[in-house]
Design an enzyme around this catalytic site. Structure first.
Site, PDB file in Angstrom:
ATOM      1  N   LYS A 140       0.699  -0.838  -0.388  1.00 44.40           N
ATOM      2  CA  LYS A 140       0.110  -0.291   0.262  1.00 44.40           C
ATOM      3  C   LYS A 140       1.044   1.158  -0.228  1.00 44.40           C
ATOM      4  CE  LYS A 140      -4.309   0.786   2.319  1.00 44.40           C
ATOM      5  NZ  LYS A 140      -5.380   0.835   3.446  1.00 44.40           N
TER       6      LYS A 140
HETATM    7  O1  G3P Z   1      -7.795   1.914   5.443  1.00 50.09           O
HETATM    8  C1  G3P Z   1      -8.367   3.807   4.731  1.00 50.09           C
HETATM    9  C2  G3P Z   1      -9.581   3.401   4.803  1.00 50.09           C
HETATM   10  O2  G3P Z   1     -11.004   2.870   4.528  1.00 50.09           O
HETATM   11  C3  G3P Z   1     -10.271   5.099   5.915  1.00 50.09           C
HETATM   12  O3  G3P Z   1     -11.238   4.600   6.524  1.00 50.09           O
HETATM   13  O4  G3P Z   1     -12.654   5.740   8.239  1.00 50.09           O
HETATM   14  O5  G3P Z   1     -10.602   5.938   8.826  1.00 50.09           O
HETATM   15  O6  G3P Z   1     -11.909   6.837   7.494  1.00 50.09           O
HETATM   16  P1  G3P Z   1     -11.782   5.918   7.715  1.00 50.09           P
END
Ligand code: G3P
Length: 222
Positions: free
Chosen positions: A87
């Site tokens: 990633k």
């Molecule tokens: O893994 C990246 C993403 O899905 C993060 O989500 O909820 O932290 O905005 P969030």
């Protein structure tokens, strides 16, 4: 559409795997920290533990932000397990690294994508996945779903091989909207996946079927 779970929590990953609908896992440094995973060796072991639970791709994020560092870290992560996807953040050095990894046959997930222009760059650089963060756009009063539609449209128009991995999903409605938009993958918290199950008419209907069944069935209905 593939379902990935967006967590580093092993019991949640196992629960989603047991449900039989899981295609992979995404993690990020914040999710690892949330599980209290600290120290390089523990983090690397945790990635391998996740790979041993699921059969699909597992995204492991680099922490370096310079080209050389991203390459070294990414190659080390990729060598941990064949399911690891490196990633890489959407920055200039990251785009260069995406191209490098693509040429070497190492799978990548370009993360922190918030615009169609960034997604276009990731595809041009040969990313395996691109991760637009739809929930975080919603958080600042922009429509995250618009971005998913835009990226899917551009990728289909030019037949890019990069898969749209809708990230930062917060609800079951997000998942359904991503499916409608043609996203290749949705990475979700376990709660959003389980919330797809829910409908009051299902509960009412099942309750009625089971109470009617008691009228004729020898089977013990609990
Ligand atoms: O893994 C990246 C993403 O899905 C993060 O989500 O909820 O932290 O905005 P969030």
């Amino acid at each position: 559409m593939k379902f990935f779970i967006d967590t580093a929590n092993l019991s949640q990953i196992k629960e989603a795997q047991d449900l039989g609908v899981l295609d992979g896992v995404t993690t990020n440094p914040s999710l690892m920290a949330k599980e209290g995973i600290t120290g390089n060796d523990n983090v690397l072991k945790h990635y391998v533990d996740i790979c041993n639970i699921v059969t699909g791709d597992v995204s492991a994020e680099v922490l370096s932000t310079d080209f050389k560092g991203i390459i070294e870290e990414g190659e080390m992560l990729a060598s941990l397990h064949k399911q690891i996807v490196v990633k890489v953040p959407m920055i200039k050095e990251g785009v260069k690294a995406l191209k490098y990894f693509s040429n070497k046959g190492i799978k990548t997930n370009c993360t922190l994508v918030f615009s169609a222009g960034q997604a276009l760059l990731a595809a041009k650089a040969g990313a395996t996945y691109v991760s637009p963060f739809l929930g975080r756009l919603d958080d600042i009063n922009l429509d995250g779903m618009d971005l998913i539609h835009q990226i899917v449209h551009i990728y289909r128009t030019y037949d890019f091989g990069t898969q749209v991995l809708a990230a930062s999903i917060r609800s079951p409605l997000h998942i359904v909207k991503c499916a409608e938009a043609g996203a290749d993958v949705a990475t979700c918290p376990l709660s959003a996946i389980l919330d797809l199950l829910k409908h009051p008419l299902t509960d009412i209907g099942l309750s009625k079927f089971l109470s009617d069944a008691k009228k004729f069935s020898d089977v013990v209905v609990k």
